[in-house]
Design a protein around this motif. Structure first.
Motif: not given
Length: 263
Positions: A179-190
């Motif tokens: 799981a540590e190899r996955a590409v992750t991130g976040s984006t503001p909901r707006a």
């Protein structure tokens, strides 16, 4: 909020190894989208008495449950726990050390209320699309498999040597550490109007047949729905086979699944 999913097996005589689901929490705020593409084992088997569809259903179910009930966990931690649970459920009956033990690519998206970000995770060669309110589309890809020389994947033995190994590519199998190899991130909901997930059988419209870019692909999904995109892919595959072109890699038809959520 609107969800739409569609899937099509690559061959009618084989079970569909893709899996997808969308869920809304009991609070009515936010949601989750999960998509998996099971990896078909070679004729020699995979050391499991259950098979790939069983594995993707178990893993997918755990991902949906955990992403909705454990908002305190990151998506990386959720994937790790889902892999652990799934492995534990068949550890006593199957050889989980087998290099081809059932495994899958993964796309996981989670969002909450208006102030919460849209979180994402991608592992291996399924695709996530994020569309902004102005219509711009960003593709989130784990391209490690595409960066490997094609000759390195020519046989099962050479591909297996690169599977879940340094310098190779990674899939969700029996080891939670992947799981540590996955590409992750976040984006503001707006900044997110819609999200879409595609297994590589559906993304062929872009990355194999080059009928359009990811923005055009999202436009097809929003106008014609996931089934419309899959129907387009099937028509292109059939045409390529009839014309005996060399565009098709691996197999004529692959399991194809597409999902879209308009937030």
């Amino acid at each position: 909020m609107r969800f739409e999913l569609a899937t099509s097996p690559g061959a009618p005589e084989r079970p569909n190894e893709d899996w997808a689901s969308a869920a809304l929490p009991a609070t009515g705020r936010g949601g989750t989208l999960v998509l998996l593409d099971g990896v078909t084992p070679p004729a020699g088997g995979d050391g499991c008495v259950h098979g790939v569809p069983w594995f993707t259903a178990r893993l997918g179910g755990a991902l949906v449950e955990l992403s909705g009930s454990r908002r305190d966990l990151t998506l990386t931690a959720i994937l790790a726990e889902a892999i652990r649970r799934t492995a534990d459920s068949h550890r006593q009956t199957c050889d989980l050390s087998h290099v081809r033990t059932p495994q899958a690519t993964a796309v996981l998206v989670r969002w909450g209320g208006p102030a919460d970000p849209v979180e994402h995770l991608v592992l291996s060669d399924s695709t996530l699309l994020l569309q902004a309110p102005d219509g711009a589309v960003r593709a989130v890809l784990d391209d490690r498999l595409d960066r490997l020389p094609r000759e390195a994947l020519r046989t099962h033995a050479s591909a297996d040597a690169l599977r879940n190994a340094e310098g190779g590519f990674f899939t969700a199998a029996a080891d939670p550490a992947v799981a540590e190899r996955a590409v992750t991130g976040s984006t503001p909901r707006a900044r997110v109007r819609a999200v879409a997930a595609l297994t590589d059988g559906a993304s062929r419209w872009v990355d194999m047949f080059q009928e359009g870019d990811w923005s055009a692909c999202m436009a097809v999904l929003r106008k014609e729905g996931p089934q419309g995109l899959i129907d387009r892919v099937r028509a292109l595959e059939t045409s390529a086979a009839e014309q005996r072109t060399q565009v098709i890699r691996w197999k004529l038809h692959d399991d194809a699944t597409a999902a879209i959520a308009e937030l």
